[in-house]
Every structure is written in structure tokens, then in C-alpha cells.
Design a protein around this motif. Structure first.
Motif, PDB file in Angstrom:
ATOM      1  N   ARG A   1      51.473  36.290  36.997  1.00 43.91           N
ATOM      2  CA  ARG A   1      50.445  37.322  36.801  1.00 43.91           C
ATOM      3  C   ARG A   1      49.785  37.766  38.104  1.00 43.91           C
ATOM      4  N   ASN A   2      49.936  36.963  39.188  1.00 44.51           N
ATOM      5  CA  ASN A   2      49.315  37.385  40.455  1.00 44.51           C
ATOM      6  C   ASN A   2      50.302  38.058  41.394  1.00 44.51           C
ATOM      7  N   SER A   3      51.442  38.442  40.882  1.00 46.17           N
ATOM      8  CA  SER A   3      52.472  39.027  41.738  1.00 46.17           C
ATOM      9  C   SER A   3      51.977  40.292  42.430  1.00 46.17           C
ATOM     10  N   ILE A   4      52.491  40.554  43.631  1.00 46.50           N
ATOM     11  CA  ILE A   4      52.151  41.813  44.322  1.00 46.50           C
ATOM     12  C   ILE A   4      53.159  42.907  43.976  1.00 46.50           C
ATOM     13  N   GLN A   5      54.126  42.610  43.083  1.00 51.83           N
ATOM     14  CA  GLN A   5      55.142  43.623  42.752  1.00 51.83           C
ATOM     15  C   GLN A   5      54.760  44.407  41.489  1.00 51.83           C
ATOM     16  N   GLY A   6      54.873  45.698  41.592  1.00 56.90           N
ATOM     17  CA  GLY A   6      54.525  46.562  40.471  1.00 56.90           C
ATOM     18  C   GLY A   6      55.401  46.349  39.255  1.00 56.90           C
ATOM     19  N   ASP A   7      56.648  45.902  39.465  1.00 60.44           N
ATOM     20  CA  ASP A   7      57.556  45.770  38.321  1.00 60.44           C
ATOM     21  C   ASP A   7      57.177  44.650  37.357  1.00 60.44           C
ATOM     22  N   VAL A   8      56.157  43.845  37.690  1.00 58.99           N
ATOM     23  CA  VAL A   8      55.682  42.895  36.659  1.00 58.99           C
ATOM     24  C   VAL A   8      55.094  43.661  35.470  1.00 58.99           C
ATOM     25  N   ALA A   9      54.749  44.930  35.690  1.00 51.91           N
ATOM     26  CA  ALA A   9      54.234  45.753  34.579  1.00 51.91           C
ATOM     27  C   ALA A   9      55.307  45.977  33.508  1.00 51.91           C
ATOM     28  N   PHE A  10      56.552  45.650  33.833  1.00 57.32           N
ATOM     29  CA  PHE A  10      57.608  45.716  32.818  1.00 57.32           C
ATOM     30  C   PHE A  10      57.252  44.825  31.630  1.00 57.32           C
ATOM     31  N   ALA A  11      56.647  43.665  31.903  1.00 57.82           N
ATOM     32  CA  ALA A  11      56.286  42.737  30.824  1.00 57.82           C
ATOM     33  C   ALA A  11      55.268  43.399  29.887  1.00 57.82           C
ATOM     34  N   GLU A  12      54.363  44.204  30.484  1.00 58.48           N
ATOM     35  CA  GLU A  12      53.391  44.926  29.641  1.00 58.48           C
ATOM     36  C   GLU A  12      54.094  45.962  28.770  1.00 58.48           C
ATOM     37  N   ALA A  13      55.091  46.622  29.341  1.00 57.77           N
ATOM     38  CA  ALA A  13      55.829  47.629  28.564  1.00 57.77           C
ATOM     39  C   ALA A  13      56.559  46.957  27.402  1.00 57.77           C
ATOM     40  N   LEU A  14      57.139  45.795  27.681  1.00 59.37           N
ATOM     41  CA  LEU A  14      57.822  45.054  26.597  1.00 59.37           C
ATOM     42  C   LEU A  14      56.819  44.658  25.526  1.00 59.37           C
ATOM     43  N   ASN A  15      55.639  44.256  25.982  1.00 58.97           N
ATOM     44  CA  ASN A  15      54.573  43.868  25.048  1.00 58.97           C
ATOM     45  C   ASN A  15      54.176  45.059  24.174  1.00 58.97           C
ATOM     46  N   GLN A  16      54.129  46.238  24.815  1.00 61.61           N
ATOM     47  CA  GLN A  16      53.821  47.460  24.053  1.00 61.61           C
ATOM     48  C   GLN A  16      54.897  47.729  22.995  1.00 61.61           C
ATOM     49  N   MET A  17      56.118  47.303  23.283  1.00 62.61           N
ATOM     50  CA  MET A  17      57.198  47.464  22.307  1.00 62.61           C
ATOM     51  C   MET A  17      57.141  46.375  21.223  1.00 62.61           C
ATOM     52  N   GLY A  18      56.211  45.433  21.385  1.00 61.61           N
ATOM     53  CA  GLY A  18      56.056  44.400  20.353  1.00 61.61           C
ATOM     54  C   GLY A  18      56.464  43.013  20.789  1.00 61.61           C
ATOM     55  N   ALA A  19      56.896  42.865  22.029  1.00 60.96           N
ATOM     56  CA  ALA A  19      57.365  41.549  22.471  1.00 60.96           C
ATOM     57  C   ALA A  19      56.189  40.607  22.687  1.00 60.96           C
ATOM     58  N   ASN A  20      56.496  39.350  22.488  1.00 57.89           N
ATOM     59  CA  ASN A  20      55.534  38.282  22.640  1.00 57.89           C
ATOM     60  C   ASN A  20      55.619  37.764  24.081  1.00 57.89           C
ATOM     61  N   VAL A  21      54.646  38.155  24.916  1.00 59.22           N
ATOM     62  CA  VAL A  21      54.735  37.869  26.353  1.00 59.22           C
ATOM     63  C   VAL A  21      53.622  36.931  26.785  1.00 59.22           C
ATOM     64  N   MET A  22      53.981  35.951  27.591  1.00 62.54           N
ATOM     65  CA  MET A  22      52.971  35.065  28.186  1.00 62.54           C
ATOM     66  C   MET A  22      53.238  34.981  29.678  1.00 62.54           C
ATOM     67  N   ALA A  23      52.191  34.709  30.457  1.00 58.77           N
ATOM     68  CA  ALA A  23      52.401  34.598  31.905  1.00 58.77           C
ATOM     69  C   ALA A  23      51.476  33.565  32.499  1.00 58.77           C
ATOM     70  N   GLY A  24      51.966  32.901  33.542  1.00 62.32           N
ATOM     71  CA  GLY A  24      51.137  31.984  34.327  1.00 62.32           C
ATOM     72  C   GLY A  24      51.170  32.445  35.771  1.00 62.32           C
ATOM     73  N   ASP A  25      50.700  31.595  36.676  1.00 63.54           N
ATOM     74  CA  ASP A  25      50.654  32.014  38.077  1.00 63.54           C
ATOM     75  C   ASP A  25      52.047  32.282  38.631  1.00 63.54           C
ATOM     76  N   ASP A  26      53.032  31.505  38.188  1.00 61.42           N
ATOM     77  CA  ASP A  26      54.352  31.600  38.805  1.00 61.42           C
ATOM     78  C   ASP A  26      55.461  31.809  37.773  1.00 61.42           C
ATOM     79  N   TRP A  27      55.096  32.223  36.579  1.00 61.74           N
ATOM     80  CA  TRP A  27      56.127  32.409  35.557  1.00 61.74           C
ATOM     81  C   TRP A  27      55.719  33.475  34.549  1.00 61.74           C
ATOM     82  N   ILE A  28      56.722  34.033  33.910  1.00 58.28           N
ATOM     83  CA  ILE A  28      56.509  34.949  32.773  1.00 58.28           C
ATOM     84  C   ILE A  28      57.501  34.520  31.698  1.00 58.28           C
ATOM     85  N   GLU A  29      57.061  34.572  30.452  1.00 54.87           N
ATOM     86  CA  GLU A  29      57.939  34.134  29.359  1.00 54.87           C
ATOM     87  C   GLU A  29      57.848  35.116  28.200  1.00 54.87           C
TER      88      GLU A  29
END
Ligand SMILES: O=C(O)C1=C[C@@H](OP(=O)(O)O)[C@@H](O)[C@H](O)C1
Ligand SMILES: C=C(OP(=O)(O)O)C(=O)O
Length: 436
Positions: free
Chosen positions: A269-297
């Protein structure tokens, strides 16, 4: 032609340690080379795009030691040892554009060229910006495109510098990283037209700051580079490269399409890369997304129907991960419309045309225009006998591996093109995606 056959996969599950970010790797390689002092880079990406950057820097006389797994770059303090070089930049936009700017600003006798597709990818807006400050850059073949010849210019930095921002943000990134090398006075760069891919500019500014240069961003329209004595960059010592957030998108999508869980490590969640916003887009599609400092699931979807939902999304900020959404859309209920993707046309291939062609081959209905693509999922999945073509585009190959999570076996042509950013992609994919 080489090809790989995948699936049909019944589930996707597991953890993937991501390779280093391409965008961060190529920026920190160049900044380390230009800085004073040695920089130890940890977790750097080892793939075609970063190999061409490393090779070019070595040809320019920069010492790079890779013996212990890290990459230790001896900075040249803004004075490159070799003032003459012929540099092959493959198809790496993040290598040719910033390096062109640095060499044109420092001056010398250089030639930069790449694979045939690189010679079709525009660089004219950057060259125009460089000529504005007195740099000498000439086109060897077609006006506006590589190959380029650079010679010694007379650099002036007391005028406002303008650069177009609506074709590629890499032109602005290139000017931002190179102009501090001659900033005797404060330099202002003004962006003309709408700036696309803004999060990549944010990466540039954050990394420049790590090397000691603090650029003021005035509403993404004007950027002020502070005056310095001509030796702006200093090594931060050791620098850790995050995992690649665009590479993460394929695995996260797999976790959403199947039940998951699929976890990626190296970005969080602290990444400096904009493409982590992909996880938000997936979430908007209904995906169950979780994130920590160094991981996304991602663990499947959280919708009443148990299926992803089609969305409409402006993808101006996530041009690369947007391709993954286009393929995830095959598995959604309803259509998905992605807008703000005009830049797709000038990347590894014309990605709007390529994506539309190949999505249709698996049975989707696709409508596309200059800056959008709309995908309606297949009523009946098809598996093209001749396979999915990948157009020498790593992202086409990685995206379409996801089709193996559909009901049919899928053939991907020329899978080796993933070497541009993720040589081990198919090995990693087959470790999480389980066939019947
Ligand atoms: O600066 C960067 O690292 C990048 C910027 C983006 O390009 P554009 O600015 O051309 O959209 C992106 O597509 C590319 O993969 C990497
Ligand atoms: C557009 C891409 O690459 P490049 O850095 O060559 O522009 C990409 O990796 O999707």
C-alpha cells in the motif's frame, strides 16, 4: 513460431515474489550513474529493458559491478567518461528517452537506436524540448523518431522550457532528470496539453529527491528545478527497488478471476508506483482485495453473483495495468469500457488494435476507438487454433495467459517476448495457475 499452451486452469492460488520495477530500475540506474559517489541498488530488475540501460551506461564508461547479486554503480558526478558512443536501446522507452536527454544536455558525439518498432515510437516532443535549450539532436531517418544523432550543443537554461505531455510522460521525465545537470539558475518546464501517465512523473520526482534534487510541482503544469552548482545528484548509498506493480496486475487478476487467494510480494500500500491502483480497479469490479506494506492479495470476488462486474474507467493514470483490465473483462458480467488509452497506440505495438483483435479471437465483442476500448465477454468461449498473437508485446503475452482461466486451453504465440520486463513470467504463472 514458438508458442506455449496453457490451461484450462481450475484455480489460481499461491504467492509470487515480484521482479523489480522496470520504471524504478531504469531511473535509478541513470541517476546513480550521473550522481557523485557509489550507489548500491538492491532488487533491480534483470530483463531486456534494464539490460539495454546497463549496457549503454557501461559503454559510456560507467563502472557497474554485479558480482554479489546487487548492482553497485560508480557515479560519474555529471561527467561521463566516454564522449562518443553508439548505443542500442532495444524497445525500452524508459531507457532511450531519459538517456537521450542526459546525453544531449551533457553533449558529445552519440548515436541512439533500437529495434524496428523503437524507430516507429515518437520522440519528437522530447527533441523539441531539448532543442529549446540549445541541445544538438538530429534524426537519422524519419523526422520525430529514432535513430538519433547527438552532438555538442550550447546549453542555455534561462528561458522557459515547454514540452508536450499528451503523447508520453517519458519526455517530461527525461527533461526533469537531465536538466538539473546544467541548472545554474532555477529552470521551469511547462507542460503543453494534458499530461498523461501522471503517476510516472510522481515516481521520477520521488527518485530525484532520493538523489538530492527537489523539484517543485506546480499543479502538474509547471515544474521548477532548483538552481545548483552543476553537481546536483548525490548517491543515497543503498537503494531498494520495489517489485513491479504492472507485473503484479496479472497475478492479482488471476486471484480475482478464480477464487484465489493470490498474493504478490514486493509491492504494497505504500508503493510509489501508480499501477498499484490496478488493485482498486479490480476492487471496483467486485474483487476482494487486501494489502499490507509489502504485499497485495486478492481472494476471488465479493459480489452477489460471485462474478466480476463490468466497469467504466478512465485509465489515463494506469496505461500499462489497463491492459490487464481489458482481459479481466472477459470474465465479468456486463461490458467494461476503458477510456483514456490513446497512448496505447504508440507503445510496443498499437495496443488498441492488438487487444481488440485478440479479444475477438476468444469470442468477446469489442468496440474500440482512438482512446477507448469496450469489451463484452464471450457468450461462447473460443480457443483460436492458430493461437493468440502477441505482437512482440510482453504485456499482450502476459495478459492473455489469463484466458487460460476460462473454459478452454489457450495457445500463446511467441511467449519469449515477456523478456522485455519479466523473463520468468510463464514459470511464475504456471506455479499459481493449476490445470485440470
Ligand atoms: O515512465 C515510465 O516508467 C513509464 C511511463 C508510461 O509510459 P507513457 O508515459 O508513455 O504513457 C508507461 O506506459 C511505461 O511502461 C513506463
Ligand atoms: C509501454 C511500455 O514500455 P516502455 O517503457 O518501452 O514505454 C510497457 O512496458 O508497457
Amino acid at each position: 513460431m514458438e508458442f506455449i499452451e496453457l490451461g484450462p486452469c481450475i484455480k489460481a492460488e499461491g504467492t509470487v515474489a515480484l521482479p523489480g520495477s522496470k520504471s524504478i530500475s531504469n531511473r535509478v540506474l541513470l541517476l546513480s550513474a550521473l550522481a557523485s559517489g557509489a550507489t548500491r541498488l538492491k532488487g533491480l530488475l534483470d530483463a531486456d529493458d534494464t539490460q539495454v540501460m546497463r549496457a549503454a551506461l557501461k559503454t559510456l564508461g560507467i563502472k557497474i559491478d554485479e558480482t554479489d547479486g546487487d548492482c553497485v554503480v560508480q557515479g560519474c558526478a555529471g561527467r561521463l567518461p566516454n564522449q562518443q558512443a553508439d548505443l542500442f536501446m532495444g524497445n525500452a522507452g524508459t531507457a532511450i528517452r531519459p538517456l537521450t536527454a542526459a546525453l544531449a544536455i551533457l553533449g558529445g558525439d552519440y548515436r541512439l537506436h533500437g529495434v524496428p518498432r523503437m524507430h516507429e515510437r515518437p520522440i519528437g516532443d522530447l527533441v523539441d524540448g531539448l532543442r529549446m535549450v540549445g541541445a544538438q539532436v538530429a534524426y537519422e531517418q524519419q523526422e520525430g523518431y529514432p535513430p538519433l544523432k547527438i552532438s555538442q550543443g550550447q546549453i542555455r537554461t534561462n528561458e522557459l522550457i515547454k514540452v508536450r505531455g499528451d503523447v508520453s510522460s517519458q519526455f517530461l521525465t527525461a527533461l526533469l532528470m537531465s536538466l538539473p545537470l546544467v541548472a545554474k539558475n532555477e529552470i521551469c518546464i511547462e507542460v503543453i496539453g494534458e499530461l498523461i501517465s501522471k503517476p510516472y512523473i510522481a515516481i521520477t520526482l520521488k527518485l530525484m529527491k532520493r538523489f538530492g534534487v527537489d523539484v517543485r510541482n506546480d499543479n502538474w503544469q509547471k515544474f521548477y528545478i532548483p538552481a545548483n552548482g552543476g553537481q546536483p545528484y548525490s548517491s543515497p548509498g543503498t537503494l531498494y527497488v520495489e517489485g513491479d506493480a504492472s507485473s503484479a496486475s496479472y497475478f492479482l487478476a488471476a486471484g480475482a478471476i478464480s477464487q484465489g487467494p493470490v498474493r504478490v510480494t514486493g509491492v504494497g500500500r505504500n508503493s510509489i508506483q501508480g499501477d498499484v491502483a490496478f488493485a482498486e480497479a479490480l476492487n471496483q469490479m467486485g474483487a476482494n482485495v487486501m494489502a499490507g506494506d509489502d504485499w497485495i492479495e486478492v481472494r476471488g470476488v465479493d459480489t452477489p453473483s460471485g462474478k466480476l462486474q463490468g466497469i467504466e474507467l478512465n485509465c489515463l493514470a494506469i496505461p500499462d495495468a489497463a491492459m490487464t483490465l481489458a482481459v479481466a473483462a472477459l470474465f465479468a458480467e456486463g461490458s467494461t469500457k476503458l477510456t483514456g488509452i490513446a497512448s496505447w497506440k504508440v507503445k510496443e505495438t498499437d495496443r488498441i488494435a492488438a487487444m481488440a483483435n485478440e479479444l475477438r479471437k476468444v469470442g468477446a465483442m469489442v468496440d474500440s476507438g482512438d482512446d477507448y476500448i469496450q469489451i463484452t465477454p464471450p457468450k461462447h468461449w473460443q480457443s483460436p487454433v492458430q493461437g493468440i498473437d502477441t505482437y512482440d508485446d510482453h504485456r499482450m503475452a502476459m495478459c492473455f495467459s489469463l484466458a487460460a482461466l476460462g473454459p478452454l486451453r489457450i495457445r500463446i504465440n511467441d511467449p519469449a517476448c515477456v523478456a522485455k520486463t519479466f523473463p520468468e513470467y510463464f514459470k511464475e504463472f504456471s506455479q499459481i495457475a493449476k490445470s485440470i
